[in-house]
Design a protein around this motif. Structure first.
Motif, PDB file in Angstrom:
ATOM      1  N   THR B 349       0.969  -0.870  -0.192  1.00 14.24           N
ATOM      2  CA  THR B 349      -0.199  -0.171   0.018  1.00 14.24           C
ATOM      3  C   THR B 349       0.895   1.568   0.223  1.00 14.24           C
ATOM      4  OG1 THR B 349      -1.474  -1.311   1.555  1.00 14.24           O
ATOM      5  CG2 THR B 349      -1.971   0.807   1.666  1.00 14.24           C
ATOM      6  N   ASP B 350       1.878   1.275   0.662  1.00 13.15           N
ATOM      7  CA  ASP B 350       3.269   2.766   1.031  1.00 13.15           C
ATOM      8  C   ASP B 350       3.410   2.775  -0.352  1.00 13.15           C
ATOM      9  OD1 ASP B 350       4.013   4.661   2.792  1.00 13.15           O
ATOM     10  OD2 ASP B 350       5.747   2.866   2.007  1.00 13.15           O
ATOM     11  N   MET B 351       4.298   1.060  -1.338  1.00 15.29           N
ATOM     12  CA  MET B 351       4.742   2.066  -2.389  1.00 15.29           C
ATOM     13  C   MET B 351       3.586   2.308  -3.436  1.00 15.29           C
ATOM     14  SD  MET B 351       6.543  -1.926  -3.135  1.00 15.29           S
ATOM     15  CE  MET B 351       7.629  -1.750  -3.925  1.00 15.29           C
ATOM     16  N   ILE B 352       2.322   1.771  -3.576  1.00 13.07           N
ATOM     17  CA  ILE B 352       1.542   2.126  -4.344  1.00 13.07           C
ATOM     18  C   ILE B 352       0.789   3.854  -4.043  1.00 13.07           C
ATOM     19  CG2 ILE B 352      -0.869   1.978  -4.977  1.00 13.07           C
ATOM     20  CD1 ILE B 352      -1.278  -0.471  -4.288  1.00 13.07           C
ATOM     21  N   SER B 353       1.237   4.092  -2.677  1.00 11.27           N
ATOM     22  CA  SER B 353       1.016   5.721  -2.720  1.00 11.27           C
ATOM     23  C   SER B 353       1.756   6.857  -2.847  1.00 11.27           C
ATOM     24  CB  SER B 353      -0.153   5.768  -0.740  1.00 11.27           C
ATOM     25  OG  SER B 353       1.643   5.329  -0.407  1.00 11.27           O
ATOM     26  N   LYS B 354       3.186   6.479  -2.521  1.00 12.55           N
ATOM     27  CA  LYS B 354       4.494   6.722  -3.403  1.00 12.55           C
ATOM     28  C   LYS B 354       4.219   7.245  -4.420  1.00 12.55           C
ATOM     29  CE  LYS B 354       6.944   6.484   0.407  1.00 12.55           C
ATOM     30  NZ  LYS B 354       7.030   5.910   1.105  1.00 12.55           N
ATOM     31  N   GLN B 355       4.029   6.177  -5.423  1.00 12.79           N
ATOM     32  CA  GLN B 355       4.062   5.923  -7.146  1.00 12.79           C
ATOM     33  C   GLN B 355       2.647   7.343  -7.339  1.00 12.79           C
ATOM     34  OE1 GLN B 355       6.141   4.587  -8.934  1.00 12.79           O
ATOM     35  NE2 GLN B 355       7.278   4.110  -7.281  1.00 12.79           N
ATOM     36  N   ARG B 356       1.695   7.404  -6.764  1.00 12.03           N
ATOM     37  CA  ARG B 356       0.672   7.991  -7.087  1.00 12.03           C
ATOM     38  C   ARG B 356       0.860   9.220  -7.468  1.00 12.03           C
ATOM     39  NH1 ARG B 356      -4.766   5.159  -6.010  1.00 12.03           N
ATOM     40  NH2 ARG B 356      -5.700   5.974  -8.109  1.00 12.03           N
ATOM     41  N   GLY B 357       1.641   9.650  -6.485  1.00  8.54           N
ATOM     42  CA  GLY B 357       1.782  11.387  -6.326  1.00  8.54           C
ATOM     43  C   GLY B 357       0.242  11.881  -5.189  1.00  8.54           C
ATOM     44  N   LYS B 358      -0.335  12.520  -5.324  1.00  2.00           N
ATOM     45  CA  LYS B 358      -1.122  13.585  -4.940  1.00  2.00           C
ATOM     46  C   LYS B 358      -2.463  11.964  -4.593  1.00  2.00           C
ATOM     47  CE  LYS B 358      -0.984  17.953  -4.988  1.00  2.00           C
ATOM     48  NZ  LYS B 358      -1.069  19.584  -5.173  1.00  2.00           N
ATOM     49  N   ALA B 359      -2.993  11.358  -5.362  1.00  4.27           N
ATOM     50  CA  ALA B 359      -4.170  10.695  -5.064  1.00  4.27           C
ATOM     51  C   ALA B 359      -3.893   9.647  -4.062  1.00  4.27           C
ATOM     52  CB  ALA B 359      -3.947   9.933  -6.654  1.00  4.27           C
ATOM     53  N   ILE B 365      -9.510   8.200  -9.551  1.00  2.00           N
ATOM     54  CA  ILE B 365      -8.779   8.334 -11.184  1.00  2.00           C
ATOM     55  C   ILE B 365      -7.570   9.179 -10.619  1.00  2.00           C
ATOM     56  CG2 ILE B 365      -8.932   8.191 -13.389  1.00  2.00           C
ATOM     57  CD1 ILE B 365     -11.493   7.978 -13.239  1.00  2.00           C
ATOM     58  N   ALA B 366      -5.725   8.232 -10.965  1.00  3.68           N
ATOM     59  CA  ALA B 366      -5.084   8.800 -11.034  1.00  3.68           C
ATOM     60  C   ALA B 366      -4.299   8.943 -12.338  1.00  3.68           C
ATOM     61  CB  ALA B 366      -4.014   8.895  -9.625  1.00  3.68           C
ATOM     62  N   ARG B 367      -3.111   9.660 -12.081  1.00  2.03           N
ATOM     63  CA  ARG B 367      -2.409   8.572 -13.650  1.00  2.03           C
ATOM     64  C   ARG B 367      -1.263   8.215 -13.352  1.00  2.03           C
ATOM     65  NH1 ARG B 367      -0.754  13.168 -16.141  1.00  2.03           N
ATOM     66  NH2 ARG B 367      -1.561  15.034 -15.357  1.00  2.03           N
ATOM     67  N   TYR B 440      -7.108   4.842 -15.301  1.00  2.00           N
ATOM     68  CA  TYR B 440      -5.925   6.349 -15.337  1.00  2.00           C
ATOM     69  C   TYR B 440      -5.678   7.042 -16.472  1.00  2.00           C
ATOM     70  CZ  TYR B 440      -3.252   2.928 -18.596  1.00  2.00           C
ATOM     71  OH  TYR B 440      -3.170   2.243 -18.931  1.00  2.00           O
ATOM     72  N   THR B 441      -6.094   8.569 -15.945  1.00  2.00           N
ATOM     73  CA  THR B 441      -5.180   9.646 -16.621  1.00  2.00           C
ATOM     74  C   THR B 441      -3.990   9.025 -16.915  1.00  2.00           C
ATOM     75  OG1 THR B 441      -5.707  11.167 -15.628  1.00  2.00           O
ATOM     76  CG2 THR B 441      -8.085  10.110 -16.560  1.00  2.00           C
ATOM     77  N   GLY B 442      -3.773   9.284 -18.148  1.00  2.00           N
ATOM     78  CA  GLY B 442      -2.510   9.941 -18.843  1.00  2.00           C
ATOM     79  C   GLY B 442      -1.493   8.772 -18.148  1.00  2.00           C
ATOM     80  N   GLU B 443       0.275   9.355 -18.751  1.00  2.00           N
ATOM     81  CA  GLU B 443       1.613   9.037 -18.185  1.00  2.00           C
ATOM     82  C   GLU B 443       1.665   9.642 -16.406  1.00  2.00           C
ATOM     83  OE1 GLU B 443       3.015   6.356 -19.450  1.00  2.00           O
ATOM     84  OE2 GLU B 443       1.180   6.127 -20.730  1.00  2.00           O
TER      85      GLU B 443
END
Lengths: 127, 503
Positions: B349-359, B365-367, B440-443
């Motif tokens: 979960t921590d790895m995911i939240s670090k990769q998704r920026g503000k989301a 839906i995030a980048r 997701y939207t965009g890179e």
């Protein structure tokens, strides 16, 4: 003696639980302190109350159970450490949140009933 | 190797102290360099202890030479050594992950981590309930500090609730100990189990109150239904490696319920036999239900995982309520599985939240994530495991548990609740996976690399699940023997005392 002792423990516990259930951290810490006093007294009594009973064999004709005293000693030490920790934590929380409520925010005041005439004098805290 | 049983307590304690002293205390690099090998050594020692106690029978370590019912004893039997090994492996995973940067948020992460490991190991190994209290306090005070490690508003807020609740819990623990000592006259677990059968009639009600108060305390630690409200917020506020380590803390509560309510107040306790069972049945079922609702209602991945922990606690408590050897054995298997996989999920979960920026880890839906491949494969495996889909370990654990319920009157409650809770977690975790990885939207704009240490940590915890299936035979054999040892009083009580209780 037993009755007074039991009454003291009971009153301390009741007051402790009442204070723990309050909203401000100060009263909660007071409540925890009272609870730990009650617990220590209670543990001490779990080896039966006795007058003039030494905990060391050979010091007196009637001797009292030494184990609860050892338990109380440990419990007091741990209780002090925990109280110190919770006091610091409460101060930290006061600094971080800007108020001393346990939930981190003071709940909104319920609407005044139309029957009360006095306007509430609220003490606003600056943070 | 006669001193083996005390090493899992002594080593982390000394390590923690050394790390606070000058040559090591200056730099986080030295802390890491010292702490990681030590943790590997601890895993090796725990494994050695497990093998020793498995082959040579229960190891007693009598501190100070005061013979059992009086002095302090450590009891390393199959159950406790298994839990110690589990703690060490989980600790190693969490620590490797922390070394990738999370330990640098505040001061003294590694010493606190070591003290926490010491408390957990001590709670598993101790043979009397007063020292259980002492080790509870050690692990709790370390966990308070770890929880607010790094600081921040959210952490302080969660910590205030957590600390106050646990302090009240400690007071209740001491009240229960006082009552039990006053009536039964001993605090050694084996001795109490022997004496509770011979209790005079006027003391029975008091002893029952003491036993049930203990259930309240352990229920608080384990997050049993009315006492579980602290868990989701606390686990969501803690930093990832700390949350992963906390996965063992609910199991300390479960383990203590096993010790007290299967050994002391077990089937052979006379008038006080199985006093907890009528309470455990409804509460365990409701814990499962609440966990399932919580999983479905969570707005982000962290809360979902925290609620999955509650579901696993409910499942384990059901197994305790069944009070049978086969259920206990299934619970032990499930406990290994769920501890490691929840740890891995918190890290993921921590790895995911670090990769998704503000989301972060919210279901929005995030980048697109940059390093999605490894994370998504790992998440897929972890999700399959935690939900209980074949072929991974969650499936085996749940099947064993459902099999153990066969032939009981309560089976019509157990099967639907466990299966529906499984379905709820399947729905919730599928929703989480699809939102995070497919919508997701965009890179990506976040360009944060994943340190290899984090990959190693997650892989380490996740490989446990296939291994648990591949070596399912020997492991279930072991849990069967451990459950037998726990339920059989000639092994869990008489063997631990010089005279035994033959009356």
């Amino acid at each position: 003696m037993e009755a007074i002792y039991a009454l003291c423990v009971g009153v301390l516990t009741t007051c402790g639980f009442f204070l723990v259930l309050r909203g401000r951290t100060f009263t909660v810490v007071m409540g925890l302190t009272l609870l730990s006093y009650a617990v220590n007294l209670f543990l001490f009594a779990s080896g039966r109350l006795k007058l003039d009973g030494a905990a060391v064999l050979g010091q007196s004709t009637s001797y009292s159970d030494p184990l609860p005293q050892a338990l109380v000693l440990t419990a007091i030490v741990i209780g002090f450490a925990m109280t110190a920790f919770v006091v610091i934590l409460a101060m930290r929380s006061r600094a971080d949140q800007g108020n001393d409520h346990v939930d981190g925010q003071i709940p909104a005041q319920p609407a005044k009933s139309p029957f009360s005439h006095k306007s509430p004098t609220s003490h606003k805290r600056s943070s | 190797m006669q001193h083996l049983p005390i090493l899992p307590i002594l080593l982390p304690m000394l390590a923690g102290v050394f790390m606070l002293l000058p040559p090591l205390s200056y730099s986080i690099g030295r802390h890491r360099f010292f702490a990681v090998p030590l943790m590997v050594v601890l895993v090796a020692i725990s494994a050695l202890l497990l093998i020793t106690s498995h082959q040579q029978g229960t190891q007693l370590y009598i501190l100070g030479g005061w013979q059992p019912p009086f002095g302090i004893t450590l009891v390393a039997d199959r159950l406790s050594t298994m839990m110690v090994l589990l703690t060490s492996i989980l600790g190693l995973g969490a620590q490797l992950y922390a070394c990738a940067g999370d330990d640098n948020d505040g001061m003294y992460f590694h010493p606190l981590f070591m003290f926490q490991i010491m408390g957990v190991n001590g709670a598993f190994l101790t043979g009397d309930i007063f020292n259980l209290f002492v080790f509870f306090e050690i692990l709790l005070i370390a966990s308070y500090a770890l929880l607010i490690h790094g600081g921040g508003k959210q952490k302080t807020k969660a910590a205030v609730h957590y600390v106050i609740l646990n302090l009240v819990g400690s007071s209740i623990f001491l009240f229960a100990l006082g009552i039990l000592y006053g009536t039964i006259g001993s605090l050694n677990i084996a001795d109490m189990a022997g004496k509770v059968r011979l209790l005079a009639e006027h003391d029975q009600a008091l002893a029952k109150a003491g036993g049930l108060l203990l259930l309240v305390v352990f229920g608080l630690k384990a997050a049993l239904l009315p006492l579980h409200f602290w868990l989701p917020r606390t686990y969501a506020a803690a930093s990832a490696p700390v949350a992963a380590l906390f996965a063992i803390m609910t199991k300390v509560g479960i383990y203590s319920i096993f010790r007290v309510h299967t050994v002391i107040f077990g089937e052979e306790a006379g008038a006080l036999a199985s006093i907890a069972t009528p309470w455990l049945w409804p509460l365990a079922l409701l814990t499962l239900v609440i966990g399932a609702i919580g999983v479905l209602a969570s707005p982000n991945l962290r809360l979902t995982v925290a609620n999955l922990v509650i579901i696993s606690v409910g499942t384990l408590l059901l197994a305790i309520a069944m009070q049978r050897e086969s259920a206990t054995s299934a619970a032990l298997y499930y406990m290994i599985h769920t501890t490691l996989v929840s740890g891995a999920l918190f890290l993921l979960t921590d790895m995911i939240s670090k990769q998704r920026g503000k989301a972060e880890d919210r279901y929005v839906i995030a980048r697109r994530m940059k390093h999605g491949k490894f994370i998504s494969v790992a998440f897929f495996i972890a999700a399959l495991t935690v939900v209980g889909m074949p072929p991974l370990s969650g499936f085996v654990g749940k099947t064993l548990l459902l099999q153990a319920a066969q032939g009981m009157a309560e089976i019509s409650w157990v099967w639907p609740t466990v299966l529906i809770a499984g379905l709820a977690s399947l729905i919730a975790i599928s929703r989480a996976g699809t939102t995070i990885f497919w919508r997701y939207t965009g890179e990506s704009t976040v360009n944060e690399p994943i340190p290899p240490l984090k990959l190693i940590a997650v892989t380490l915890l996740l490989t446990a699940s296939p291994l648990l299936v591949v070596f399912g035979g020997p492991i279930t054999n072991y849990t069967n023997l451990a459950a037998e040892q726990l339920h059989d009083t000639t092994q869990s009580v008489d063997a631990l005392l010089p005279g035994g209780y033959e009356q």
